[in-house]
Design a protein around this motif. Structure first.
Motif, PDB file in Angstrom:
ATOM      1  N   VAL A  99      13.854  -8.397  22.597  1.00 54.57           N
ATOM      2  CA  VAL A  99      14.496  -8.534  21.291  1.00 54.57           C
ATOM      3  C   VAL A  99      14.058  -9.845  20.641  1.00 54.57           C
ATOM      4  O   VAL A  99      13.730  -9.889  19.451  1.00 54.57           O
ATOM      5  CB  VAL A  99      16.038  -8.456  21.413  1.00 54.57           C
ATOM      6  CG1 VAL A  99      16.715  -8.873  20.117  1.00 54.57           C
ATOM      7  CG2 VAL A  99      16.470  -7.067  21.812  1.00 54.57           C
ATOM      8  N   PHE A 100      14.013 -10.922  21.428  1.00 57.16           N
ATOM      9  CA  PHE A 100      13.584 -12.208  20.892  1.00 57.16           C
ATOM     10  C   PHE A 100      12.136 -12.151  20.412  1.00 57.16           C
ATOM     11  O   PHE A 100      11.817 -12.637  19.318  1.00 57.16           O
ATOM     12  CB  PHE A 100      13.744 -13.317  21.936  1.00 57.16           C
ATOM     13  CG  PHE A 100      13.079 -14.598  21.519  1.00 57.16           C
ATOM     14  CD1 PHE A 100      13.636 -15.386  20.533  1.00 57.16           C
ATOM     15  CD2 PHE A 100      11.891 -15.002  22.100  1.00 57.16           C
ATOM     16  CE1 PHE A 100      13.018 -16.557  20.128  1.00 57.16           C
ATOM     17  CE2 PHE A 100      11.267 -16.162  21.705  1.00 57.16           C
ATOM     18  CZ  PHE A 100      11.838 -16.950  20.720  1.00 57.16           C
ATOM     19  N   ALA A 157      10.406  -9.547  19.476  1.00 56.01           N
ATOM     20  CA  ALA A 157      10.335  -8.715  18.278  1.00 56.01           C
ATOM     21  C   ALA A 157      10.800  -9.497  17.051  1.00 56.01           C
ATOM     22  O   ALA A 157      10.168  -9.427  15.986  1.00 56.01           O
ATOM     23  CB  ALA A 157      11.162  -7.456  18.467  1.00 56.01           C
ATOM     24  N   CYS A 158      11.871 -10.245  17.193  1.00 55.19           N
ATOM     25  CA  CYS A 158      12.357 -11.071  16.085  1.00 55.19           C
ATOM     26  C   CYS A 158      11.346 -12.148  15.717  1.00 55.19           C
ATOM     27  O   CYS A 158      11.127 -12.438  14.538  1.00 55.19           O
ATOM     28  CB  CYS A 158      13.703 -11.704  16.427  1.00 55.19           C
ATOM     29  SG  CYS A 158      15.053 -10.530  16.433  1.00 55.19           S
ATOM     30  N   VAL A 202       8.577 -10.551  13.692  1.00 54.57           N
ATOM     31  CA  VAL A 202       9.044 -10.245  12.336  1.00 54.57           C
ATOM     32  C   VAL A 202       9.145 -11.525  11.507  1.00 54.57           C
ATOM     33  O   VAL A 202       8.690 -11.577  10.357  1.00 54.57           O
ATOM     34  CB  VAL A 202      10.393  -9.501  12.373  1.00 54.57           C
ATOM     35  CG1 VAL A 202      11.026  -9.420  10.990  1.00 54.57           C
ATOM     36  CG2 VAL A 202      10.211  -8.119  12.957  1.00 54.57           C
ATOM     37  N   VAL A 203       9.702 -12.578  12.084  1.00 49.45           N
ATOM     38  CA  VAL A 203       9.830 -13.851  11.369  1.00 49.45           C
ATOM     39  C   VAL A 203       8.449 -14.425  11.060  1.00 49.45           C
ATOM     40  O   VAL A 203       8.207 -14.923   9.950  1.00 49.45           O
ATOM     41  CB  VAL A 203      10.683 -14.852  12.192  1.00 49.45           C
ATOM     42  CG1 VAL A 203      10.551 -16.258  11.661  1.00 49.45           C
ATOM     43  CG2 VAL A 203      12.130 -14.412  12.182  1.00 49.45           C
ATOM     44  N   ALA A 256      13.815 -17.361  14.952  1.00 44.40           N
ATOM     45  CA  ALA A 256      13.829 -16.134  15.751  1.00 44.40           C
ATOM     46  C   ALA A 256      15.009 -16.137  16.728  1.00 44.40           C
ATOM     47  O   ALA A 256      15.630 -15.086  16.957  1.00 44.40           O
ATOM     48  CB  ALA A 256      12.510 -15.983  16.500  1.00 44.40           C
ATOM     49  N   VAL A 301      18.179 -15.303  14.762  1.00 46.84           N
ATOM     50  CA  VAL A 301      18.233 -13.895  14.362  1.00 46.84           C
ATOM     51  C   VAL A 301      18.455 -12.989  15.571  1.00 46.84           C
ATOM     52  O   VAL A 301      19.205 -12.017  15.506  1.00 46.84           O
ATOM     53  CB  VAL A 301      16.931 -13.503  13.612  1.00 46.84           C
ATOM     54  CG1 VAL A 301      16.844 -12.014  13.390  1.00 46.84           C
ATOM     55  CG2 VAL A 301      16.842 -14.259  12.298  1.00 46.84           C
ATOM     56  N   SER A 302      17.810 -13.304  16.702  1.00 44.71           N
ATOM     57  CA  SER A 302      17.886 -12.410  17.862  1.00 44.71           C
ATOM     58  C   SER A 302      19.231 -12.480  18.588  1.00 44.71           C
ATOM     59  O   SER A 302      19.625 -11.500  19.229  1.00 44.71           O
ATOM     60  CB  SER A 302      16.762 -12.713  18.851  1.00 44.71           C
ATOM     61  OG  SER A 302      16.973 -13.950  19.487  1.00 44.71           O
ATOM     62  N   LEU A 318      21.700  -9.903  17.165  1.00 46.83           N
ATOM     63  CA  LEU A 318      21.135  -8.569  17.391  1.00 46.83           C
ATOM     64  C   LEU A 318      21.315  -8.142  18.841  1.00 46.83           C
ATOM     65  O   LEU A 318      21.713  -7.015  19.123  1.00 46.83           O
ATOM     66  CB  LEU A 318      19.652  -8.543  17.016  1.00 46.83           C
ATOM     67  CG  LEU A 318      19.339  -8.480  15.527  1.00 46.83           C
ATOM     68  CD1 LEU A 318      17.838  -8.559  15.310  1.00 46.83           C
ATOM     69  CD2 LEU A 318      19.898  -7.226  14.914  1.00 46.83           C
ATOM     70  N   SER A 319      21.006  -9.041  19.761  1.00 44.81           N
ATOM     71  CA  SER A 319      21.154  -8.682  21.176  1.00 44.81           C
ATOM     72  C   SER A 319      22.621  -8.526  21.562  1.00 44.81           C
ATOM     73  O   SER A 319      22.948  -7.749  22.446  1.00 44.81           O
ATOM     74  CB  SER A 319      20.467  -9.712  22.066  1.00 44.81           C
ATOM     75  OG  SER A 319      21.136 -10.945  21.988  1.00 44.81           O
TER      76      SER A 319
END
Length: 122
Positions: free
Chosen positions: A47-48, A50-51, A54-55, A80, A83-84, A87-88
């Motif tokens: 997840v981190f 992926a963030c 994206v960032v 990141a 944001v992560s 989400l996680s």
């Protein structure tokens, strides 16, 4: 059908019926995932990452500022992480619960061993 080998071990074959569960001698418990901590950690890292991607793409395109001063990689890493984290928290709830159950079982087992060892010394 259940058969007993010469060593006395009970083996369950493919025709053992619907009551044949997982191999309990290996410690497998129905409904529990082995290595839940490792799986949660790997998914959290995913997840981190992926963030972070994206960032980084958003910063490259110009939607986000690329840096604060000369701290471009650090800025992107910190953003990141921010944001992560939520989400996680939402996406990995089930894995986190499985991990906490696994850790709680280990702690309880260690407490029982410690209590048994202390009672033997008395």
């Amino acid at each position: 059908m259940t058969s007993t080998s010469e060593t006395g071990n009970t083996n369950t074959g493919p025709d053992a019926g619907p009551d044949a569960g997982p191999d309990t001698a290996s410690g497998a418990v129905p409904g529990r995932t082995p290595h839940a901590t490792l799986r949660y950690t790997a998914m959290r890292l995913g997840v981190f990452l992926a963030c972070f991607v994206v960032v980084a793409v958003l910063a490259y395109v110009g939607v986000l500022p690329e840096a604060i001063g000369r701290a471009n990689p650090l800025w992107l890493l910190m953003l990141a992480m921010v944001v992560s984290a939520p989400l996680s928290l939402v996406l990995l709830r089930r894995q986190r619960d499985e991990m906490s159950v696994q850790i709680a079982e280990r702690v309880d087992r260690a407490k029982r061993k410690l209590a048994a060892n202390q009672s033997q010394e008395d």
